[in-house]
Design an enzyme around this catalytic site. Structure first.
Site, PDB file in Angstrom:
ATOM      1  N   ASP A 163       9.879  11.401  17.606  1.00  0.00           N
ATOM      2  CA  ASP A 163       9.430  12.739  17.271  1.00  0.00           C
ATOM      3  C   ASP A 163       9.825  13.692  18.398  1.00  0.00           C
ATOM      4  O   ASP A 163       9.568  13.413  19.561  1.00  0.00           O
ATOM      5  CB  ASP A 163       7.900  12.695  17.129  1.00  0.00           C
ATOM      6  N   GLU A 191       0.826  -1.212   0.000  1.00  0.00           N
ATOM      7  CA  GLU A 191       0.000   0.000   0.000  1.00  0.00           C
ATOM      8  C   GLU A 191       0.860   1.263   0.000  1.00  0.00           C
ATOM      9  O   GLU A 191       1.811   1.396   0.766  1.00  0.00           O
ATOM     10  CB  GLU A 191      -0.904   0.065   1.239  1.00  0.00           C
ATOM     11  N   ASP A 234       9.323   5.470  15.094  1.00  0.00           N
ATOM     12  CA  ASP A 234       9.116   6.886  14.822  1.00  0.00           C
ATOM     13  C   ASP A 234       9.506   7.649  16.091  1.00  0.00           C
ATOM     14  O   ASP A 234       8.938   7.422  17.154  1.00  0.00           O
ATOM     15  CB  ASP A 234       7.626   7.105  14.505  1.00  0.00           C
TER      16      ASP A 234
END
Ligand code: SF4
Ligand code: ZN
Lengths: 429, 511
Positions: A113, A46, A111
């Site tokens: 951040d 995807e 991830d």
């Protein structure tokens, strides 16, 4: 600063140029095709695009590199996200029986951040970053990279600058791509030390014995703590930040907190204050069993990587793709070469405006010669493709693509082994 | 398993073989015939046992002394095996060990039929069975454990003495139960980390290059992992063969009944849709919301924003108390647009997920409101989040302050904190309920935020308030601030709104 040239209003004008002449499609396809070891691996992947005006289109999928290229050049996405490999082609997800369309595999991703560190950095907050707090990302990469390799045995780790205020990690080993949701969350939790929300004061609590993984991580943290926390953030300087640190020391019968408060009155230098605190911790280790690691806990609370566990957990979670543009800063999401991690400067990462501009610069003589050579060699058989290669090589994107190539070569070596095994098997039967 | 008398296959031989050991992996289904009555009693009793396990797991630390003691008593009371020794003598009263083992075996397989039907049921069943297995395995004598491994062909790679020496320090520091001396004495196994996720997650094992090094005394983890995998595969298989069972008209209603009987209500069926108006939420949040929801609501009102975890936990709860989709959209939109999000952005980025919660988008599954277990165990809040269970996830000091603000009495607070310390979060929440509703002893056992809401409404006067309040805004004469309108977003300024809430508040006290 090259980024000052970037103006998000001109994104619609320069994106077509970027996707036509600069985006490294062949490397990109080479990556996601994983050597063609598994059938339909690229086809069932995807992609999702964010278009102008925040229009978000999910479940895009492509059968060939060419189709991907055509589509991206047509849509000119502001942002590209990569999702999972599904049981069917994602663009046909509506046509398959409900329940049978399932996410099967994906890289294990992380991830990190900078916004999650707001309580421990005073230089910036929210989406802002500066060289001072960027150290946190350097620490995070060192710690996680080591653990993922040494503890979990993964080899193919791609670290990527997100384009704004954080970094992503794509663990591309076959074993990582096949991990279950439960396994992903176990890995992410193994790697998480800082627990709790805004409501929690003390976010790191160590218990005896200290696990080898934490010891290894402490080695990294100890290396950076004096510069990052004591100097750059000055956590033992101003009153409020001192109070915040002292709130993490045990407030017990020995009055550690009070005692330190008094000692700090006569001593202003952060390094010495830290030494006093450490001495106190050492004394504690001799006398009591509880709270004895508080100096380590403080260092970890200030420096240890903060992961978004939810991103790592889900197989179907989407993550911003490498070489996607960050629409706010215009910076390209580039892979980070860990050999140059210490000097990696997020502000030096090229923006889309910069590299498009570099394309327009007149070629140097040297460049011309070189390109003539390659042209002769390739016999002009695939001119469009080779022109594109020459194009990015003329921009500051070149070194990042080159590093990406090296990364892919490393992976190719491992799947060559796979293919050999397969063909051997075939011979056997 | 045969339910009809067509095929009779039953030998005492296989019986003795099957039930010769105190614990099994349930590899073979029972082959004998059983009567429907026995079928039903066995099933119901096992369900009771599993339900007990679930409850104990909530109130006690799993495998702690009080947990195992309680579980032992319950097993005994329900005539399930509770002692690993087989005792063939006929006891004074009650079934023999053999009979208990037979019952254990058969009842497990009946519940497989009832609990293989949906993902949620499977997950619940596996969790309880795994906990039961863990308890029983731990209860075995060391020798029996080894026998169990042999019998089930569970072989794991052992590391050599030299390797053990080389890794000694790391092994000692990775396992709470190991000292230098015991490392030397014990076998240490090396298995892929994927097979011991519980140990990896909690960092209770040494991990190197993708392998965990498990000392013999922790072997239970891998055995359990094995059990879990087998059971989940088996359930998937059973689910596929279910149509055949379902065509049996004697069994089908029974199985359906079983699967609904004990998992507790899921609060996804909305009985009160439309009975609550948006204006009531502020006052209800103070009176009848559990602390977790009250906290989310407050931060939503303050920040005009909520991150994903909070939106899910709170959104589904609101759906459970009766907000319709339209109300929910209105509620979230009107709050978000007070913050950084404009209406357009809301419709693009958030409306989807609200509709999603109501099953109107995506997979169209109707999501069920989170139970306490789910809130407490999954997806702990991190920086910037406001979801989770305050009893579990807030710093005790901050929790204390919060309770003071909410005017819980000092003695109430210390009782609550004591429960929190003992990790009895739901009991702490129940204590908070008693304190804030002035009841001595809440007569329910809390396991769902929506249950809290319903009980609160009951305690405050049989849910009549909801009715009355809905009508309230339509009767201008009852609201002295004047100018109230039915639509909440029309309330011109926030002051008006605040006053209105206060007024509704006073209604509550009248009731
Ligand atoms: S115990 Fe349940 S209802 Fe109470 S605060 Fe926690 S999650 Fe909410
Ligand atoms: Zn900064």
């Amino acid at each position: 600063m090259p980024s000052s040239d970037y103006d998000s209003a001109c994104l619609p004008d320069i994106l077509p140029l970027y996707y036509r002449r600069l985006f490294p499609f062949s490397q990109y396809y080479r990556w996601l095709n994983y050597g063609g070891v598994q059938k339909n691996y690229f086809q069932n992947r995807e992609f999702s695009f964010t278009l102008k005006d925040d229009i978000y289109v999910r479940y895009q999928s492509f059968t060939t590199q060419n189709e991907l290229e055509k589509e991206m050049q047509k849509m000119n996405p502001y942002k590209i996200d990569i999702g999972a490999i599904y049981s069917h082609r994602p663009n046909q997800h509506n046509t398959v029986k409900s329940g049978t369309f399932q996410a099967l595999e994906k890289e294990l991703v992380f991830d990190i951040d900078m916004t999650d560190y707001d309580d421990v950095r005073s230089c910036c907050s929210a989406a802002d970053i500066c060289p001072k707090c960027w150290t946190l990302m350097t620490i995070a990469i060192h710690i996680l990279d080591r653990a993922l390799r040494d503890d979990f045995g993964f080899q193919h780790l791609l670290w990527v600058y997100s384009g704004r205020r954080g970094v992503h990690c794509w663990v591309c080993d076959e074993a990582a791509r096949k991990l279950s949701v439960a396994a992903r969350s176990a890995v992410a939790e193994y790697l998480s030390l800082v627990k709790g929300s805004d409501e929690t004061v003390k976010k790191v609590v160590l218990t005896d014995p200290i696990h080898p993984f934490i010891r290894e991580s402490l080695v990294v943290v100890e290396r950076y703590f004096p510069r990052y926390a004591l100097q750059d953030q000055d956590v033992l300087g101003r009153k409020e930040s001192v109070d915040k640190v002292l709130a993490l020391t045990p407030d017990d019968i020995l009055f550690t907190t009070c005692k330190l408060q008094q000692e700090f009155q006569n001593e202003k230098k952060p390094e010495i204050r830290w030494k006093l605190l450490k001495d106190e911790a050492k004394r504690k280790q001799g006398t009591s069993k509880k709270n004895q690691h508080f100096e380590k806990e403080i260092m970890l609370q200030y420096c240890y990587p903060r992961l978004d566990v939810n991103v790592s957990k889900g197989v179907n979670h989407l993550l911003k793709s490498p070489f996607s543009v960050h629409p706010k800063t215009g910076r390209i999401s580039v892979p980070i070469d860990l050999k140059e991690l210490e000097t990696f400067d997020p502000f030096a990462v090229p923006t889309i405006s910069l590299i498009c501009e570099e394309l327009d610069r007149p070629r140097t003589v040297e460049e011309d010669e070189k390109s003539k050579e390659t042209k002769d060699k390739e016999n002009e058989k695939d001119t469009a493709e080779s022109r594109k290669i020459r194009d990015y090589k003329r921009t500051s994107l070149a070194k990042y693509v080159k590093y990406f190539d090296q990364f892919l070569d490393g992976m190719a070596r491992s799947w060559k082994g796979e293919l050999l095994k397969k063909s051997d098997l075939q011979k056997d039967f | 398993m045969q339910f009809s008398s067509r095929r009779k296959k039953f030998t005492t031989n296989s019986q003795a073989e099957l039930y010769g050991e105190p614990l099994q992996f349930y590899g073979q289904p029972p082959l004998e015939n059983i009567s429907l009555t026995e079928f039903e009693t066995f099933a119901v009793e096992r369900l009771k046992l599993l339900k007990t396990i679930e409850n104990l797991g909530v109130s006690y630390v799993k495998m702690s002394e009080s947990y195992t003691k309680k579980l032992g008593t319950e097993s005994k009371a329900l005539n399930f095996l509770y002692r690993p020794e087989a005792d063939d003598r006929k006891p004074q009263n009650g079934p023999t060990e053999q009979e208990k083992r037979r019952k254990d075996h058969i009842s497990h397989f009946i519940l497989r039929l009832a609990y293989c039907q949906t993902e949620d049921l499977r997950r619940w069943f596996i969790q309880q069975e795994v906990d039961l297995f863990r308890y029983r395995f731990n209860d075995l004598h060391p020798k029996q454990k080894l026998e169990f491994l042999h019998r089930n062909n569970l072989q794991y790679d052992r590391i050599t003495v030299e390797e053990k020496k080389a890794l000694n320090d790391k092994l000692v520091n990775s396992s709470y139960a190991l000292s230098g001396i015991t490392v030397v004495e014990q076998d240490v196994y090396k298995v892929p980390f994927q097979d011991a996720l519980d140990l990896v997650r909690t960092r209770k094992v040494y991990l190197k290059a993708g392998y965990v090094y498990i000392p013999h005394q922790d072997i239970v983890t891998i055995v359990i992992n094995d059990f879990r995998t087998r059971l989940s595969k088996a359930l998937a298989l059973t689910a596929r063969s279910l149509p055949a069972v379902h065509s049996d008209e004697r069994l089908q209603p029974l199985l359906n009944h079983l699967s609904h009987a004990y998992v507790g209500q899921d609060y996804s069926i909305q009985k009160n849709v439309g009975k609550i108006s948006l204006e009531q939420i502020d006052s209800l949040s103070g009176k009848s919301f559990p602390l977790c929801m009250r906290q989310i609501h407050q931060s939503l009102r303050e920040n005009h924003h909520l991150r994903h975890g909070g939106r899910m936990q709170y959104g589904l709860f609101l759906k459970g108390i009766g907000l319709s989709l339209e109300q929910a959209l209105q509620f979230w939109r009107s709050e978000f647009i007070k913050g950084k999000v404009d209406a357009d952005k809301f419709d693009k980025a958030y409306a989807y997920s609200v509709r999603h919660m109501f099953g109107k988008e995506g997979k169209r599954t109707d999501y069920t409101p989170y139970s306490c277990m789910k809130v407490i165990l999954s997806n702990a809040p991190s920086q910037g989040d406001h979801h989770g269970c305050p009893f579990r996830h807030s710093d005790p000091e901050l929790l204390k302050q919060k309770l003071q603000v909410y005017k819980v009495s000092p003695s109430g607070i210390s009782q609550i904190l004591e429960l929190v310390k003992g990790m009895h979060y739901q009991l702490a929440c129940q204590k908070y309920f008693e304190q804030t509703h002035n009841v001595e002893d809440a007569s329910f056992s809390l396991n769902h935020p929506n249950q809290y809401f319903i009980e609160s409404q009951k305690a405050l006067g049989g849910g009549k308030e909801i009715k009355r309040e809905t009508e309230a805004p339509q009767k201008p004469q009852e609201i002295p601030t004047g100018g109230p309108s039915a639509a909440p977003e029309a309330a011109a300024n926030t002051q008006d709104e605040a006053e209105m809430t206060e007024d509704l508040d006073s209604f509550f006290q009248d009731a």
